[in-house]
Design a protein around this motif. Structure first.
Motif, short mmCIF file in Angstrom:
data_model
loop_
_atom_site.label_atom_id
_atom_site.label_comp_id
_atom_site.label_asym_id
_atom_site.label_seq_id
_atom_site.Cartn_x
_atom_site.Cartn_y
_atom_site.Cartn_z
N TYR A 242 0.97 -1.23 0.10
CA TYR A 242 0.15 0.05 0.19
C TYR A 242 0.81 1.30 0.00
CZ TYR A 242 -4.22 -2.59 1.05
OH TYR A 242 -5.18 -3.54 1.16
N GLU A 249 -4.92 -0.21 -3.37
CA GLU A 249 -6.09 -0.89 -2.77
C GLU A 249 -7.34 -1.08 -3.90
OE1 GLU A 249 -4.74 2.16 -2.13
OE2 GLU A 249 -4.26 2.28 0.07
N GLU A 250 -7.17 -0.53 -5.07
CA GLU A 250 -8.33 -0.71 -6.03
C GLU A 250 -7.70 -2.06 -6.71
OE1 GLU A 250 -10.80 1.08 -6.49
OE2 GLU A 250 -9.91 2.12 -4.60
N ARG A 253 -10.26 -5.11 -6.23
CA ARG A 253 -11.45 -4.44 -5.38
C ARG A 253 -12.63 -4.99 -6.09
NH1 ARG A 253 -11.55 1.41 -2.39
NH2 ARG A 253 -13.52 0.84 -1.17
N ARG A 428 -11.13 -1.16 5.87
CA ARG A 428 -11.89 0.01 5.34
C ARG A 428 -10.77 0.83 4.76
NH1 ARG A 428 -17.21 0.65 6.80
NH2 ARG A 428 -17.97 -0.79 8.80
N HIS A 429 -11.22 1.61 3.59
CA HIS A 429 -10.30 2.61 3.13
C HIS A 429 -11.06 3.89 2.90
CE1 HIS A 429 -7.14 4.26 0.62
NE2 HIS A 429 -8.10 4.34 -0.41
N ASN A 430 -10.55 4.95 3.27
CA ASN A 430 -11.46 6.13 3.24
C ASN A 430 -12.69 6.14 3.65
OD1 ASN A 430 -9.06 7.54 2.13
ND2 ASN A 430 -10.08 7.18 -0.09
N GLY A 431 -12.93 5.08 4.60
CA GLY A 431 -14.28 4.99 5.58
C GLY A 431 -15.14 3.87 4.86
N GLU A 432 -14.78 3.47 3.69
CA GLU A 432 -15.54 2.63 3.09
C GLU A 432 -15.16 1.04 3.30
OE1 GLU A 432 -18.44 3.09 1.57
OE2 GLU A 432 -18.13 5.19 1.87
N LEU A 434 -13.69 -2.57 2.70
CA LEU A 434 -12.79 -2.91 1.56
C LEU A 434 -12.55 -4.44 1.37
CD1 LEU A 434 -10.58 -1.82 -0.43
CD2 LEU A 434 -8.96 -1.85 1.67
#
Length: 592
Positions: A242, A249-250, A253, A428-432, A434
Motif C-alpha cells: 500500500y 487498494e483498487e 477490489r 476499510r479505505h477512506n471509511g468504506e 474494503l
C-alpha cells in the motif's frame, strides 16, 4: 470516460492460470495508456457431472463419492455430505464425534491456507517476481525496515520477499514443513487426507484416546508458534505494498458482497434438524452471514438456503424450466423456487466458446434478497468468515472473541514465544468497507491463527469427553424412503452446501455447491459479471513492464487472492490475430 471505441485495447489471455487447482482461464482487454483492465471474462473448461451420476446411488455412499470432487478439499465435501445425511436420517452424532470432526476441519484449514498462502500465492510477492514486474518497488523494499522484525526476524521488507522465493527461500521451505505437520494432524482425526476414511453420517470411526489428542496437540503447538511469525510478517509485507504503490487498494477490489455459511459446529446446540437450523447455525464457531456493502443482512441458514438461485447465464447448459420440481416446499412449509439447488436439473450442452453468449462450464449461483440476484463471493473464504464472525459478535471461547467490528485471537505461550494476541479488523479505505486482493490475502493469514485457536479449544473439549468416559463416537440410524435435506459448511475457499432429495431409499437429486461456482461464475442471465470478472475489470495496472513483456502480475494477484480451485500451463493471446504459446512444464514461479 473514454469509450471502448476510442481506447487502444490489447487482448490478453492466461489459460490455464498456474499455481491454482484446475483449469481456470482469464481473458482480458487491457488499456495500457490508461493503465487499467477494461474487460474480463473467466472460463473453466472442465465439466465434472457429479450432480448427474449421483442419481440412483445409495445415499450412505454420498460422502465417499463427493469427497472425490476435489483432491484438495475433499474432506470439506465429505463433511458437508455427512451433515446433509445427518439431516435426512434424523441422526445427531455424539458430542465427541463433532469435536473430532472440528479438529479435522481445523487442521484442513491450517494445512491448505498455509500451503496456498506461502507456497503458491506468496510467489506473487516474492523477490524474484517483484524484480521482474516492479524493480522500482524492490529497490524501495531494500531500503524499508520491517516494523515487526522482532517478531518474524526479517529486518527489511526485501528480506521477507527473498524468504518467499520458491524452493530456495527460507520461509517458503519452512511453510512446506508446516504443511506436513498440519496434514498429520488431519490424519490423526479423520484417518486419511484428503478423502477421510473414518467420517460417516452419525459420527466418526476414530478411536478417541488421550494419546490421540496429545499427538494432535504436540503438532498444533508447533503450528501456533509458527503463526506468531506468520501474521506480523504478512502484515509488514501487505502494508508495504500500500505504501510503495499508492492506489493499490483498487487492485482486485469489488463491492463487498460476501457469503459465509458457517463452520465448525457446536455439538451443544447442533442437532442437524432443518427446523432448528437457524438457531444451531448461529452457534457455530464461525458464524454464518450474508454481508452486503459491509453490513450483515442475515445470519439465518434457513433464509440463506431459501435465497439460493442457480442461474445459467453464459454457461454450457440447457435450462430446466418446465421440468417437474423435486421440492415445492421446505420442511417448514416455505415455498422453494424452481431455480433452487433442490430443483436443479443438470443438462450439459457442449459448444464452441463465445464471449458474447456461452463461454464457461461454471454456472452462476446468486443469492436473492427479495429484490436483487446478488453475485456473492467468498473472497477466498477467510475474509468472509472473519467478517461475518466479527459482525455477528457471538463467538467467545477464550482464545477467540468476536467484538462486532473485529475478531481477537489469543495464542498461548509456546516453546520460544510468549502469549500473543492478534486482532483482525474489518478492512476499510477512506471509511468504506474494503474487499480487495491484499485484504483477501491478509485475512487468509489471520484465519490460520483463528483455526489454530479454535483447535486448541476443540482438543480440550474432546479430552474432557474422554476423561469423563464419554467415548462413543457414532450413533446408529436408518435411511428413510423419502427425505429432503441440506448441509452447510465452509470449504477452505468458502461457502459449501450440499442439497439432497431421497426417493424410494435412493438419491433422486443431489447438488453440491462449493465456493468455485460462486467465485468463478460466468456472466449470469441478467448480464452481471461473476466475482473474478468483476474484481479484475477496472483493476489498475502497476506492473512496470511494457505490453510485449507483460506478465499481468496485478491481474494474477487479483485472481489468486480468491484461492481458485479449478491444473497448469500458459497460453497467452496478444490480440490482433497473434498468439504467443509457451509449451513447457510450468513451475511455481510462473505468473500466469
Amino acid at each position: 470516460m473514454t469509450t471502448e471505441k476510442n481506447r487502444d485495447l490489447v487482448e490478453m489471455a492466461w489459460d490455464p492460470i498456474t499455481r491454482i487447482v484446475g483449469s481456470l482461464g482469464v481473458y482480458a482487454k487491457i488499456d495500457f495508456k490508461a493503465r487499467e483492465v477494461a474487460e474480463c471474462h473467466s472460463t473453466s473448461s472442465i465439466f465434472r457431472g457429479y450432480s448427474v451420476f449421483m442419481k440412483g446411488k445409495d445415499p450412505r455412499d454420498a460422502h465417499f463419492i463427493t469427497s472425490r470432487i476435489c483432491g484438495i478439499c475433499g474432506d470439506n465435501h465429505a463433511t458437508c455430505s455427512v451433515y446433509t445425511q445427518n439431516m435426512a436420517y434424523g441422526v445427531r452424532p455424539p458430542a465427541l464425534a463433532e469435536w473430532i470432526i472440528n479438529l479435522g476441519e481445523s487442521a484442513e484449514y491450517m494445512f491448505d491456507h498455509c500451503i496456498y498462502q506461502e507456497n503458491l500465492v506468496g510467489v506473487d510477492y516474492c523477490e524474484r517476481m517483484v524484480r521482474e514486474t516492479n524493480p522500482g518497488v524492490l529497490e524501495q523494499a531494500e531500503r524499508t525496515e520491517s516494523p515487526n522484525a522482532a517478531a518474524h526476524g526479517y529486518r527489511k521488507i526485501a528480506d521477507i520477499m527473498r524468504a518467499l522465493n520458491p524452493l530456495e527461500g527460507e520461509f517458503y521451505r519452512e511453510a512446506l514443513v508446516m504443511s506436513r505437520v498440519t496434514r498429520e494432524m488431519f490424519c490423526l482425526m479423520e484417518g486419511r487426507h484428503v478423502h477421510p476414511s473414518t467420517l460417516y453420517p452419525g459420527g466418526v470411526g476414530t478411536i478417541a484416546t488421550v494419546q490421540l489428542f496429545t499427538d494432535y496437540l504436540t503438532r498444533l503447538m508447533r503450528y501456533v508458534e509458527f503463526m506468531k511469525k506468520v501474521v506480523p510478517m504478512h502484515d509488514d509485507l501487505f502494508d508495504f505494498f500500500y505504501e510503495a504503490l499508492p492506489g493499490y487498494e483498487e487492485v482486485g477490489r469489488r463491492r463487498v458482497l460476501l457469503g459465509c455459511w458457517g463452520t465448525l459446529q457446536n455439538p451443544d446446540h447442533c442437532d442437524f434438524t432443518y427446523a432448528n437450523m437457524g438457531d444451531w447455525g448461529r452457534e457455530a464457531f464461525v458464524t454464518p452471514g450474508v454481508i452486503v456493502d459491509g453490513e450483515l443482512v442475515t445470519n439465518d441458514l434457513v433464509d440463506i438456503n431459501l435465497g439460493m438461485r442457480i442461474l445459467l447465464g453464459s454457461s454450457y447448459y440447457d435450462d430446466w424450466a418446465g421440468q417437474e420440481p423435486f421440492v415445492t416446499h421446505d420442511p417448514l412449509g416455505n415455498p422453494v423456487d424452481m431455480r433452487h439447488p433442490w430443483n436443479q436439473y443438470t443438462i450439459p450442452r457442449p459448444q464452441k466458446r463465445d464471449f458474447a453468449d456461452k463461454y464457461s462450464w461454471v454456472m452462476s449461483p446468486r443469492w436473492f434478497d427479495g429484490k436483487d440476484m446478488l453475485p456473492l463471493d467468498t473472497g477466498g473464504g477467510p475474509i468472509a468468515r472473519l467478517w461475518s464472525t466479527a459482525l455477528n459478535g457471538r463467538v467467545d471461547i477464550g482464545g477467540i472473541e468476536a467484538t462486532g467490528h473485529s475478531v481477537i485471537i489469543r495464542l498461548p505461550r509456546t516453546a520460544t514465544k510468549p502469549e500473543t494476541t492478534f486482532e483482525w479488523k474489518i478492512p476499510r479505505h477512506n471509511g468504506e468497507p474494503l474487499s480487495n486482493a491484499i485484504e483477501r490475502n491478509r485475512a487468509r493469514t489471520y484465519f490460520q491463527a483463528y483455526a489454530a485457536a479454535c483447535a486448541l479449544y476443540f482438543a480440550e473439549k474432546g479430552l474432557d469427553e474422554v476423561r469423563r468416559g464419554h467415548t462413543q463416537t457414532w450413533e446408529p440410524f436408518e435411511v428413510p424412503e423419502e427425505a429432503i435435506s441440506c448441509g452447510f459448511t465452509e470449504a477452505v475457499r468458502g461457502v459449501l452446501s450440499h442439497h439432497m432429495v431421497i426417493r424410494n431409499g435412493k438419491i433422486a437429486n443431489y447438488h453440491p455447491y462449493p465456493p468455485t461456482p460462486w467465485n468463478a461464475s460466468s456472466r449470469d442471465s441478467l448480464g452481471t459479471p461473476g466475482p473474478y470478472e468483476d474484481a479484475v475489470q477496472n483493476t489498475p495496472i502497476f506492473e512496470e513492464n511494457p505490453p510485449d513483456s507483460f506478465k499481468g502480475i496485478d491481474i494474477m494477484r487479483a485472481i489468486r487472492s480468491f484461492d481458485p480451485c479449478l491444473p497448469c500451463g500458459v497460453h497467452m493471446s496478444l490480440g490482433q490475430g497473434r498468439e504467443l504459446r509457451k509449451v513447457h512444464t510450468p513451475h511455481a514461479f510462473d505468473a500466469g
